[in-house]
Write a protein that holds these residues in place. Structure first.
Motif, PDB file in Angstrom:
ATOM      1  N   GLU A 102       6.208   4.301  -5.075  1.00 17.66           N
ATOM      2  CA  GLU A 102       6.134   2.937  -6.197  1.00 17.66           C
ATOM      3  C   GLU A 102       4.768   2.887  -6.866  1.00 17.66           C
ATOM      4  N   GLY A 103       3.675   2.884  -6.143  1.00 18.39           N
ATOM      5  CA  GLY A 103       2.423   2.748  -6.424  1.00 18.39           C
ATOM      6  C   GLY A 103       2.173   4.052  -7.491  1.00 18.39           C
ATOM      7  N   ILE A 104       2.718   5.223  -7.118  1.00 19.22           N
ATOM      8  CA  ILE A 104       2.412   6.534  -7.845  1.00 19.22           C
ATOM      9  C   ILE A 104       2.921   6.324  -9.351  1.00 19.22           C
ATOM     10  N   SER A 105       4.110   5.729  -9.245  1.00 20.34           N
ATOM     11  CA  SER A 105       4.938   5.753 -10.544  1.00 20.34           C
ATOM     12  C   SER A 105       4.015   4.566 -11.273  1.00 20.34           C
ATOM     13  N   TYR A 106       3.531   3.489 -11.061  1.00 19.30           N
ATOM     14  CA  TYR A 106       2.677   2.467 -11.629  1.00 19.30           C
ATOM     15  C   TYR A 106       1.678   3.079 -12.248  1.00 19.30           C
ATOM     16  N   LEU A 107       0.751   3.895 -11.348  1.00 16.32           N
ATOM     17  CA  LEU A 107      -0.514   4.726 -11.656  1.00 16.32           C
ATOM     18  C   LEU A 107      -0.017   5.531 -12.980  1.00 16.32           C
ATOM     19  N   ALA A 108       0.806   6.369 -12.844  1.00 12.29           N
ATOM     20  CA  ALA A 108       1.409   7.186 -14.138  1.00 12.29           C
ATOM     21  C   ALA A 108       1.792   6.514 -15.411  1.00 12.29           C
ATOM     22  N   GLY A 109       2.311   5.324 -14.933  1.00 13.30           N
ATOM     23  CA  GLY A 109       2.934   4.434 -15.995  1.00 13.30           C
ATOM     24  C   GLY A 109       1.732   3.515 -16.733  1.00 13.30           C
ATOM     25  N   ALA A 110       0.500   3.170 -16.035  1.00 10.81           N
ATOM     26  CA  ALA A 110      -0.643   2.510 -16.546  1.00 10.81           C
ATOM     27  C   ALA A 110      -1.481   3.653 -16.895  1.00 10.81           C
ATOM     28  N   GLU A 111      -1.147   4.808 -16.864  1.00 11.47           N
ATOM     29  CA  GLU A 111      -1.933   5.929 -17.310  1.00 11.47           C
ATOM     30  C   GLU A 111      -3.611   5.894 -16.647  1.00 11.47           C
ATOM     31  N   LEU A 112      -3.607   5.811 -15.254  1.00 11.66           N
ATOM     32  CA  LEU A 112      -4.829   5.887 -14.707  1.00 11.66           C
ATOM     33  C   LEU A 112      -5.054   7.136 -13.894  1.00 11.66           C
ATOM     34  N   PRO A 113      -6.076   7.764 -14.426  1.00  9.68           N
ATOM     35  CA  PRO A 113      -6.634   8.825 -13.252  1.00  9.68           C
ATOM     36  C   PRO A 113      -7.027   8.496 -11.986  1.00  9.68           C
ATOM     37  N   CYS A 114      -6.504   9.477 -10.990  1.00 12.42           N
ATOM     38  CA  CYS A 114      -7.079   9.046  -9.802  1.00 12.42           C
ATOM     39  C   CYS A 114      -6.406  10.575  -8.928  1.00 12.42           C
ATOM     40  N   LEU A 115      -6.901  10.959  -7.757  1.00  9.96           N
ATOM     41  CA  LEU A 115      -6.466  12.028  -6.974  1.00  9.96           C
ATOM     42  C   LEU A 115      -5.743  11.306  -5.647  1.00  9.96           C
ATOM     43  N   ILE A 116      -4.548  12.077  -5.351  1.00 10.50           N
ATOM     44  CA  ILE A 116      -3.748  12.023  -4.326  1.00 10.50           C
ATOM     45  C   ILE A 116      -3.570  13.300  -3.451  1.00 10.50           C
ATOM     46  N   VAL A 117      -3.743  13.287  -2.418  1.00  8.36           N
ATOM     47  CA  VAL A 117      -3.512  14.599  -1.263  1.00  8.36           C
ATOM     48  C   VAL A 117      -2.501  14.400  -0.619  1.00  8.36           C
ATOM     49  N   TYR A 173      -6.696  13.756 -18.769  1.00  6.11           N
ATOM     50  CA  TYR A 173      -5.304  13.156 -19.296  1.00  6.11           C
ATOM     51  C   TYR A 173      -5.093  11.946 -18.696  1.00  6.11           C
ATOM     52  N   LYS A 174      -5.992  11.157 -18.290  1.00  4.42           N
ATOM     53  CA  LYS A 174      -5.828   9.542 -17.831  1.00  4.42           C
ATOM     54  C   LYS A 174      -4.309   9.580 -17.002  1.00  4.42           C
ATOM     55  N   ASN A 175      -4.219  10.438 -16.084  1.00  8.37           N
ATOM     56  CA  ASN A 175      -2.912  10.637 -15.360  1.00  8.37           C
ATOM     57  C   ASN A 175      -3.361  11.071 -13.966  1.00  8.37           C
ATOM     58  N   PRO A 176      -2.585  10.717 -12.839  1.00  7.92           N
ATOM     59  CA  PRO A 176      -2.895  10.865 -11.522  1.00  7.92           C
ATOM     60  C   PRO A 176      -2.636  12.346 -11.260  1.00  7.92           C
ATOM     61  N   ALA A 177      -3.546  12.841 -10.411  1.00  8.71           N
ATOM     62  CA  ALA A 177      -3.548  14.307 -10.051  1.00  8.71           C
ATOM     63  C   ALA A 177      -2.985  14.365  -8.590  1.00  8.71           C
ATOM     64  N   ILE A 178      -2.284  15.387  -8.185  1.00  6.38           N
ATOM     65  CA  ILE A 178      -2.019  15.286  -6.689  1.00  6.38           C
ATOM     66  C   ILE A 178      -2.314  16.854  -6.292  1.00  6.38           C
ATOM     67  N   ILE A 179      -2.843  17.077  -4.952  1.00  9.74           N
ATOM     68  CA  ILE A 179      -3.036  18.054  -4.251  1.00  9.74           C
ATOM     69  C   ILE A 179      -1.875  18.243  -3.455  1.00  9.74           C
ATOM     70  N   LEU A 180      -1.180  19.082  -3.578  1.00  8.53           N
ATOM     71  CA  LEU A 180       0.336  19.410  -2.872  1.00  8.53           C
ATOM     72  C   LEU A 180      -0.173  20.444  -1.749  1.00  8.53           C
ATOM     73  N   SER A 181      -0.583  20.156  -0.552  1.00  5.69           N
ATOM     74  CA  SER A 181      -1.026  20.853   0.575  1.00  5.69           C
ATOM     75  C   SER A 181       0.069  20.950   1.445  1.00  5.69           C
ATOM     76  N   ASP A 182      -0.125  21.462   2.806  1.00  4.91           N
ATOM     77  CA  ASP A 182       0.794  21.512   4.030  1.00  4.91           C
ATOM     78  C   ASP A 182       0.053  21.460   5.095  1.00  4.91           C
ATOM     79  N   GLY A 183       0.701  21.300   6.285  1.00  7.97           N
ATOM     80  CA  GLY A 183       0.156  21.558   7.601  1.00  7.97           C
ATOM     81  C   GLY A 183      -0.595  22.713   7.922  1.00  7.97           C
ATOM     82  N   VAL A 184      -0.196  23.862   7.512  1.00  9.40           N
ATOM     83  CA  VAL A 184      -1.191  25.105   7.475  1.00  9.40           C
ATOM     84  C   VAL A 184      -2.269  25.154   7.022  1.00  9.40           C
TER      85      VAL A 184
END
Lengths: 183, 360
Positions: free
Chosen positions: B90-105, B163-174
C-alpha cells in the motif's frame, strides 16, 4: 585454476568460519572467491554447510551440486555429500562419529582425526583449523602466508593473539592427514 | 584497488547506504535480509554521518516512515523480504502516486504466504507489474553479485531522484547471504539543507517560509486531475524505457539459443552457458539488469537471429511473459525454473534447454 569446495558438519564446528578464512585468504592471493552458506532451518537444528569457490577467473554460479573437494565433519553430511564429489575429486573427513565409512571407489578419500587432535592439543576450538590444514596439504591452493593475512582480516583485533595457535593447528592438520583411498 | 573486503550481500547494502550519504533507514527484521538492519546497528552510522537507523514496529510502519521522510527530499530507504514487501505494498503505491524518491530492497524468499526462508525470484510480478494498486511502475534493479548490491544502492538513489519515483533492488536469498569480494567506494557526505533545496526544493516539504505550500499526496479527487497525473506518470515511465534500460550479454554474438535470467539465476545460467559451449552448443545469456524498464528492444533484435529463448527464473514463469511480448511469436520462448525456495542447478537448466528447445 578453479576449486569448488563444500564444507559440511554440525553447527558450532566452525564450518562457516573455516570457509570464510579460506575465502578471505583467497582474496589475499588475488583470487576470485565466493562463499554461500546454508542459512535454512537446518542451521538452527544441526547441520551447517558452505560452498566456497576459489578461482583465477570470474566465478559463474556460487551455488553448486558437484564439488572438486568435500570436507565432511559428520555422518549426515557424509550421507548427503559423498555422492556430490566429482569423479576423481577429493573427500576429506573426520572419522569422529562416522559409522558408515565412505564407499565410493572413483574418488580420492582422506581422513583427518581433527576432533581427537584438537582435544589432545588442549584447544578444541582449533578443530576447524586442523581440518583446514589437512585440506591445504592435499590441495595447496592457498599459501600459509595468505592464510595468516586472511585470519588477520577476518578476525576482530581482540582475537589476533589467537592467530599463532591457529597457524600451529594448520601445521598439525598438514602433518596428520591420512590417505584411505588413492586412485 | 580501494577498500576490498569479503562481505555478504546484505551487509554491503548497509555499508553502501552509509557511504553514499543516505539520511535514514527504516526497517523490520526478516530472514533472509536481517543482516541489513543488523549491520546498520553494529556500524552505528548515527554517530558517524548522522544517518538515522530505526527499527520500526512492523513493515507497514517502516514504509510509512519512509513515505514521510521521502517527502522532505531526504535520501531514505527500507529493506525487507517477500512477505514484508507485501505488507508494504500500500505504501509503495502511495509513494509512487505522490512521486517520491526512495529506495526499497527486497531480498526475496520462497512464497506464497509465509512460505520458506530459502531464495526465490517469485516476486517479479509483484515488483514489476504492480504489488500495490493503480497504474504505477518502480525502477527495478536486479543485482547478480555482491558488488552490484553495493553499486545499486547509489544507482537506485540516483535514478529515484532523477525521476521522482521509488526505486527497488530486487535481490534474493542467494545474493543476500553469499559473501564475495567487494570494492567499497569513498564516503560521500549527506546532502546539506542547501543541496536539498537545490535538488528537491521545487516539491519537497522543507518548511514553507514565504512561498506557496508544498503538498505530498497521492490523492486527487477530481478524476480529470487524476488522469492528468497519470499521464505525467506514464510519460515518465516511457522516458525510463527510452533511457534507463540496462542489461549484460554473455556469448550472444553467435548464439543459436539464448537464456534470459536475472539475479542469482543469471549466475547459475552463466555456468550453463559454460557447459553448453564445452559441448559445442552455441548458447548465450542475456541478463536484464533493469527489470523495469525491461530490455525489450535487445530481445526483439535477438529474436531475428536466434532459434529460441529459455527464460530461467526461480519461479513458476513470470519474466517469461515479458520475454514473449518482446519476441512476439517470432521464435519459441520457454520457461524453466525451480521454485518455493529450491535453487535450480546449471545442469538442470542445460537439460531443460535441450528438452524444451533444442529437441534432444
Amino acid at each position: 585454476m578453479t576449486e569448488e569446495i563444500i564444507i559440511a558438519g554440525f553447527g558450532g564446528q566452525g564450518v562457516l568460519s573455516m570457509g570464510k578464512i579460506l575465502a578471505y585468504s583467497g582474496i589475499m592471493q588475488n583470487k576470485e572467491v565466493s562463499w554461500f552458506p546454508s542459512y535454512g532451518p537446518e542451521m538452527r537444528g544441526g547441520t551447517a554447510n558452505v560452498t566456497v569457490i576459489l578461482s583465477d577467473t570470474r566465478i559463474s554460479s556460487p551455488v553448486l551440486h558437484h564439488y572438486d573437494t568435500a570436507i565432511i565433519l559428520n555422518q549426515q553430511s557424509l550421507d548427503k555429500f559423498e555422492k556430490s564429489v566429482k569423479p576423481g575429486g577429493i573427500l576429506l573427513y573426520d572419522p569422529n562419529g562416522i559409522v558408515h565409512e565412505p564407499a565410493r571407489k572413483d574418488i580420492k578419500i582422506y581422513k583427518i582425526e581433527g576432533t581427537r587432535l584438537a582435544a589432545e592439543s588442549g584447544n578444541p576450538k582449533t578443530f576447524n583449523m586442523i581440518v583446514l590444514g589437512a585440506y591445504l596439504k592435499l590441495k595447496p591452493v592457498i599459501e600459509l602466508d595468505s592464510i595468516e593475512k586472511g585470519l588477520k582480516k577476518s578476525l576482530p583485533e581482540r582475537h589476533h593473539k589467537s592467530i599463532p595457535g591457529n597457524i600451529e593447528a594448520i601445521r598439525v592438520g598438514q602433518e596428520n592427514v591420512e590417505s584411505i583411498l588413492v586412485l | 584497488m580501494g577498500d576490498v573486503r569479503l562481505m555478504k550481500g546484505n551487509e554491503v547494502i548497509a555499508e553502501a547506504a552509509i557511504r553514499c550519504g543516505c539520511d535514514g533507514y527504516f526497517g523490520y527484521p526478516i530472514t533472509p535480509q536481517s543482516e541489513v538492519l543488523e549491520t546498520l546497528a553494529i556500524r552505528r552510522p548515527w554517530e558517524e554521518t548522522g544517518m538515522v537507523v530505526l527499527q520500526a514496529e512492523s513493515e507497514t510502519a517502516s514504509i510509512n516512515m519512509l513515505y514521510g521522510a521521502a517527502s522532505t527530499g531526504k535520501k531514505v530507504m527500507t529493506s525487507s523480504s517477500s512477505p514484508g514487501i507485501s505488507l508494504m505494498a500500500e505504501g509503495i503505491s502511495y509513494l509512487a502516486g505522490a512521486e517520491l524518491p526512495c529506495l526499497i530492497v527486497n531480498v526475496q524468499r520462497g512464497g506464497p504466504g509465509l512460505g520458506t526462508i530459502q531464495p526465490s525470484q517469485a516476486d517479479y510480478f509483484q515488483t514489476c507489474k504492480g504489488g500495490g494498486h493503480g497504474d504505477y511502475k518502480l525502477i527495478v534493479l536486479a543485482p547478480a553479485s555482491v558488488q552490484e548490491m553495493y553499486d545499486f544502492v547509489e544507482l537506485g538513489f540516483e535514478l529515484a531522484f532523477k525521476y521522482k519515483n521509488p526505486a527497488i533492488i530486487l535481490s534474493d536469498g542467494v545474493i543476500g547471504q553469499m559473501m564475495e569480494k567487494v570494492e567499497l567506494g569513498e564516503y560521500k557526505p549527506r546532502w546539506t539543507a542547501e543541496q536539498i533545496q537545490e535538488i528537491s526544493g521545487s516539491w519537497a516539504c522543507l518548511g514553507k517560509a514565504g512561498r506557496e505550500r508544498h503538498i505530498s499526496t497521492s490523492l486527487e479527487l477530481d478524476p480529470y486531475g487524476m488522469e492528468k497525473n497519470n499521464l505525467r506518470f506514464q510519460a515518465k515511465y516511457r522516458e525510463m524505457e527510452a533511457k534507463e534500460v540496462r542489461y549484460e550479454m554473455f556469448d550472444c554474438e553467435d548464439a543459436e539459443y539464448i537464456l534470459v535470467a536475472f539475479g542469482s539465476s543469471a549466475r547459475i545460467c552463466q555456468k550453463t552457458v559454460e557447459i553448453a559451449r564445452s559441448k559445442g552448443l552455441k548458447v548465450g545469456l542475456l541478463r536484464p539488469i533493469t527489470l523495469f524498464p525491461f530490455p525489450t528492444p535487445i530481445i526483439r533484435e535477438l529474436a531475428g537471429t536466434v532459434k529460441g529463448f529459455l527464460s530461467v527464473e526461480m519461479n513458476a514463469g513470470q519474466m517469461v511473459e515479458d520475454v514473449r511480448l518482446a519476441v512476439n511469436g517470432k521464435v519459441p520462448v520457454e520457461h524453466f525454473g525451480r521454485y518455493g525456495g529450491v535453487i535450480h542447478t546449471p545442469e538442470e537448466v542445460f537439460d531443460a534447454l535441450k528438452q524444451k528447445l533444442i529437441g534432444e
